[in-house]
Each structure stands twice: as structure tokens, then as C-alpha cells.
Design an enzyme around this catalytic site. Structure first.
Site, short mmCIF file in Angstrom:
data_model
loop_
_atom_site.label_atom_id
_atom_site.label_comp_id
_atom_site.label_asym_id
_atom_site.label_seq_id
_atom_site.Cartn_x
_atom_site.Cartn_y
_atom_site.Cartn_z
N SER A 130 0.83 -1.21 0.00
CA SER A 130 0.00 0.00 0.00
C SER A 130 0.86 1.25 0.00
CB SER A 130 -0.91 0.04 1.23
OG SER A 130 -1.64 1.25 1.23
N LYS A 184 -4.85 -6.28 3.44
CA LYS A 184 -4.81 -5.21 2.44
C LYS A 184 -6.21 -4.86 1.98
CE LYS A 184 -3.13 -2.35 -0.69
NZ LYS A 184 -4.26 -1.85 -1.47
N HIS A 187 -7.73 -2.83 4.61
CA HIS A 187 -7.09 -1.50 4.51
C HIS A 187 -7.85 -0.68 3.48
CE1 HIS A 187 -4.55 1.24 2.13
NE2 HIS A 187 -4.00 1.56 3.27
N ASN A 188 -8.14 -1.28 2.33
CA ASN A 188 -8.83 -0.55 1.27
C ASN A 188 -10.28 -0.23 1.63
OD1 ASN A 188 -6.39 -1.03 -0.07
ND2 ASN A 188 -7.44 -0.99 -2.04
N GLU A 191 -9.99 2.71 3.69
CA GLU A 191 -9.60 3.79 2.77
C GLU A 191 -10.83 4.36 2.07
OE1 GLU A 191 -6.40 2.74 -0.09
OE2 GLU A 191 -7.86 3.29 -1.63
C1 6PG Z 1 -3.06 1.50 -1.92
C2 6PG Z 1 -4.31 1.76 -2.72
C3 6PG Z 1 -4.29 1.03 -4.06
C4 6PG Z 1 -5.69 1.05 -4.69
C5 6PG Z 1 -5.70 1.76 -6.00
C6 6PG Z 1 -7.09 1.77 -6.67
O1 6PG Z 1 -3.20 0.96 -0.82
O2 6PG Z 1 -1.99 1.89 -2.42
O3 6PG Z 1 -5.41 1.24 -1.96
O4 6PG Z 1 -3.88 -0.30 -3.86
O5 6PG Z 1 -6.10 -0.21 -4.99
O6 6PG Z 1 -5.31 3.05 -5.67
O7 6PG Z 1 -8.09 1.47 -5.78
P1 6PG Z 1 -9.65 1.65 -6.14
O8 6PG Z 1 -9.79 1.64 -7.65
O9 6PG Z 1 -10.34 0.48 -5.53
O10 6PG Z 1 -10.05 2.98 -5.55
#
Ligand code: 6PG
Length: 470
Positions: A130, A184, A187-188, A191
Site C-alpha cells: 500500500s 490489504k 485496509h482498502n 480507505e
Molecule cells: C493502496 C491503494 C491502491 C488502490 C488503487 C485503486 O493501498 O496503495 O489502496 O492499492 O487499490 O489506488 O483502488 P480503487 O480503484 O479500488 O479505488
């Protein structure tokens, strides 16, 4: 021919930056890309790091150039391309070698690959990386899962290339199978929730307080000096400040309001549902992206129902800041609760304190209060973050502001799905006596599903009247 310490396949943005990071940390890295010209371009741009890079246009020579037991990173598009790359590599590998899949894979795929390779004596590590392009180049947060033995082979490289927080590497081994990619994924999910709540606060600023992008940018920059200090708050100030060169207008006013999503946020919502762990703010963020994609329907619906007509909001910027902090805590609480349940269900024994610690730098959700979270989990305090003393204090001090913003949002006709769900999650979690008893009565009425009366027994039933008359 010199041998490489590690190999990397896939020289797109993330892969090429990770390879440069590895080389910059003093390791020799063999690189391969399906399109050979990409490898040439990468080497041409490697500058002083060129002598730590062994470009290999052919897969067989690529594998042979890596010191055994080999660690081979693959950073290709998630899904089929990963399986195809594994298939091509397999006949060239020796027992004890390992594949490190560093893309955003669905953790179910990672578990499948881990199980498929294990009997062949080939290790498989599902690695969450990430921090985007910047993180890959200068230090991502690295969440490792899979074959513990092969983790040790790659441990030093991954630990060295990861981001550092107070000198501590933001890289850790989290458990067998899909543990790394699962973390991960969550995490997303966090996010997505974080980004959505920032967008909701921006909506109140723009449409409720009539603030222009520059004024909004200044507020986020100010907030980044306080308890909301985080990467996402910092970049929000930059996004709102950006000026489009072509028109001289604020870029934010030109960007189409349809959010993309590659799938990781959705997977986190699905995981929460499968684990029956409430993660309404994470789920709300995914749904908000899906609603944003319905642009033409939203235009038609506004024509039908009319645009919001409510008067200006009277919410102060301080209240917005406090509301966002409370919403954030609820979202992190949900994400950690999902990981905690998944850890039990999958026998991963996820080190939640370590996870909070390796998120303190390098990753997209890095923020000031992850340090407090790590300490809380290390002390074994947390059933749920909402019960950790530090966060109890923060929620007591800020849930009133969240309530005010959600109320102003409802009356002001603002869609605040994540701030609202964060408040409802908090209110639901701290309500000792809810009203699910009525649902139990209804379920027993139409389905004889039974209910509990404390002190009398379980699976009790009532003789409900027939409703044939209706
Ligand atoms: C990270 C981000 C990255 C993410 C992309 C697109 O941790 O660096 O989460 O891995 O997957 O930026 O994510 P989306 O298209 O799902 O917004």
C-alpha cells in the site's frame, strides 16, 4: 553472469517503482516484463541504479539469474494474468523457491494459489503493498501472508524497502494463506470509508457553507495539523488546490463526479457480510461509489425531484472537523472488527497491534491515531476500538458534532451515507436495549423461528393469531 537477490515480473507503474526501490536499497534485482520493450524502457530510465538491475527478456534466463532459494515478485494485473504468470514460472522453479504476489488480489484467489503450490514445494506469499506509486518507490506498507518459510527468505528485502515509522519498518508477516491480502483488502475498505467521509464533509463546505475550492483546501491543510493529521487529509488539500492549466479553473470543478473502483473496497464489504460483522460505513462507501457511477440517472432524478433547495448550513468548520474524526474512528473500529473475526474464522491469529503499527507510514490510510490503536491492541484492551479508553474519550468528545452534522445533512438534503452510518453504528453499538425483540416476534409469527426469554428458555414460541382475514 551476476546473480540477483530477488526477481520481479511486471514493470508497470507499481512494479517498476518497487524494482527501483529494491535496487536503491542495495539489492540486485532481476526484472522481466512480458513486453520486452517495457524492460528496455525501464532500464533506460534507471539511472544510477542501473548496475543493480539485471534485465531479462526471457523467462528461463530470468529465473536462472536469481539466487536460490528464489523469491520472485509478480506485479501483474489481478486475476487471470497472475495465474498465467504462475503457470509459466512453475516448470522453471526449484523446490523451496517462492512466488510473491504483490498486486491487489482477492484473498480467496490467494488462498487457492497458496494451496495449489504447497504440494509442489513452491512457496506462495500474498503480499499487500500500500502507498501507490510514491509508496512503491520510496517505502510502502507491506502486509505479508502465506508460506512462513519462504517469508524468511524474502524478509530482509521486504523489511528494508518498506516505509519506516520512527525507524521501525512498516512490513510484517501476518499469517498463513490469504492473511496478507485480506488485511490489504480491509485496509482498502477503511480507505474507501475515509475518502467518502472526506467527500461528504466537502459537500457540506461546498453546498452548505458556499465555500470555494481554495477556501476548502485551506481548511483541510489546517486540519492536517491537528487530530485529523493523515495522508488522505493532506492530499485532499492538494486536490482542492489544483488549478487546471487549460482553463485556469479549479481542477476539482472540472473532474467528473463518478468514482472508479477496482474491487478491493467491494471485497471488504463482502467479507464483512460473510463474517456477519457490522461494517456499515465501509459498505456505505462502496455503495456511494456505485451511486456516483449512476450519473445519467442522477441527472434525470434531479430533474424529476428538483435540486436541494435547503438554506445554507449553519454547521461550523470546527464541528465538521470533530464529526470527521468521530466518523473515522467508527470506520477503523469496523475494519479492525472484521479483521478480528476473520482471524478467528481462518485461524490466522492476525496481530492487530502489528497491523496498526505497519499502517503508521507508507500506506494510504496512514494517520496519527494508528499509534494509539497499536498500543491498545498490544495491551489486549480492544474488543472493539470503541471500547479502548483513548477512543472512548475521543468519541465522547466528538459524537455530538457527528450528530449535528448528520442532522444538518438530513435537513439540508445532503447525502451523507458514511457519516450517517458511522453515527448509527456508534449509537447501535452503545445501546444496551435495542428493538430486535420486535424482529424476533415477527420472525416467530410468520416462520416459527423461536425467541429467547431470559430466565425462561430459548427457542420459545407464542400462539400467534391467524391472519387469514387480511
Ligand atoms: C493502496 C491503494 C491502491 C488502490 C488503487 C485503486 O493501498 O496503495 O489502496 O492499492 O487499490 O489506488 O483502488 P480503487 O480503484 O479500488 O479505488
Amino acid at each position: 553472469m551476476s546473480t540477483a537477490d530477488i526477481g520481479l515480473i511486471g514493470l508497470a507503474v507499481m512494479g517498476s517503482n518497487l524494482a527501483l526501490n529494491i535496487a536503491e536499497n542495495g539489492y540486485t534485482v532481476a526484472v522481466h516484463n512480458r513486453t520486452a520493450s517495457k524492460t528496455d524502457e525501464f532500464v533506460a530510465g534507471a539511472g544510477a541504479l542501473r548496475d543493480k538491475i539485471i534485465p531479462q527478456p526471457y523467462l528461463k534466463e530470468f529465473v536462472e539469474s536469481i539466487a536460490r532459494p528464489r523469491s520472485i515478485i509478480i506485479m501483474v494485473q489481478a486475476g487471470k494474468p497472475v495465474d498465467q504468470t504462475i503457470e509459466q514460472l512453475l516448470p522453471l522453479l526449484d523446490e523451496g523457491d517462492a512466488i510473491l504476489e504483490c498486486g491487489n488480489a482477492n484473498f480467496h484467489d490467494t488462498v487457492r494459489r497458496f494451496e495449489e503450490l504447497r504440494p509442489k514445494g513452491i512457496g506462495f506469499l500474498g503480499v499487500g503493498v500500500s502507498g501507490g506509486e510514491e509508496g512503491a518507490r520510496h517505502g510502502p506498507s507491506i502486509m505479508v501472508g502465506g508460506s512462513k518459510q519462504q517469508w524468511h527468505n524474502a524478509e530482509k528485502v521486504l523489511t528494508d524497502i518498506a516505509a519506516k515509522f520512527n525507524g521501525e519498518s512498516c512490513c510484517a508477516y501476518l499469517g498463513e494463506g490469504g492473511a496478507g491480502h485480506f488485511v490489504k483488502t480491509i485496509h482498502n475498505g477503511i480507505e474507501y470509508a475515509d475518502m467518502q467521509m472526506i467527500a461528504e464533509v466537502y459537500a457540506v463546505m461546498r453546498d452548505g457553507l458556499g465555500m470555494n475550492p481554495k477556501a476548502c483546501a485551506e481548511v483541510f491543510k489546517e486540519w492536517n495539523k491537528g487530530p485529523l493529521n493523515s495522508y488522505l487529509i493532506e492530499i485532499t488539500g492538494h486536490v482542492l488546490d489544483a488549478i487546471d492549466e487549460e482553463t485556469g479553473k479549479p481542477l476539482i470543478e472540472l473532474i467528473l463526479d463518478k468514482a472508479g473502483q477496482k474491487g478491493t473496497g467491494r471485497w471488504s464489504a463482502i467479507a464483512a457480510q460473510e463474517l456477519a460483522v457490522p461494517a456499515t460505513t465501509i459498505e456505505g462507501a462502496v455503495a456511494a461509489r456505485s451511486i456516483s457511477a449512476l450519473k445519467s440517472e442522477r441527472i434525470a432524478a434531479e430533474r424529476t425531484y428538483g435540486a436541494r433547495t435547503s438554506a445554507k448550513s449553519d454547521v461550523s468548520l470546527e464541528t465538521l472537523e470533530k464529526a470527521l474524526l468521530a466518523g473515522k474512528i467508527a470506520a477503523y473500529a469496523q475494519g479492525f472488527a472484521v479483521m478480528s473475526k476473520a482471524s478467528e474464522e481462518n485461524g490466522w491469529d492476525l496481530p492487530l497491534g502489528t497491523i496498526a503499527r505497519i499502517w503508521r507510514a507508507g500506506c494510504i490510510i496512514r494517520s496519527r491515531f494508528l499509534d494509539q490503536m497499536a498500543a491498545a491492541y498490544d495491551k489486549g484492551e480492544a474488543v472493539n476500538l470503541l471500547m479502548v479508553p483513548d477512543f472512548v474519550e475521543l468519541m465522547k468528545a466528538n459524537h455530538g458534532a457527528l450528530r449535528q452534522v448528520v442532522a444538518a445533512g438530513a435537513l439540508g438534503e445532503f447525502p451523507l451515507p458514511c457519516l450517517s452510518s458511522a453515527l448509527a453504528y456508534f449509537d447501535g453499538y452503545r445501546q444496551a436495549t435495542g428493538t430486535a425483540n420486535l424482529i424476533q416476534g415477527q420472525r416467530d409469527f410468520f416462520g416459527a423461528h423461536g425467541f429467547v426469554i431470559e430466565g425462561r428458555g430459548e427457542d420459545l414460541h407464542y400462539k400467534w393469531p391467524s391472519t387469514l382475514g387480511n
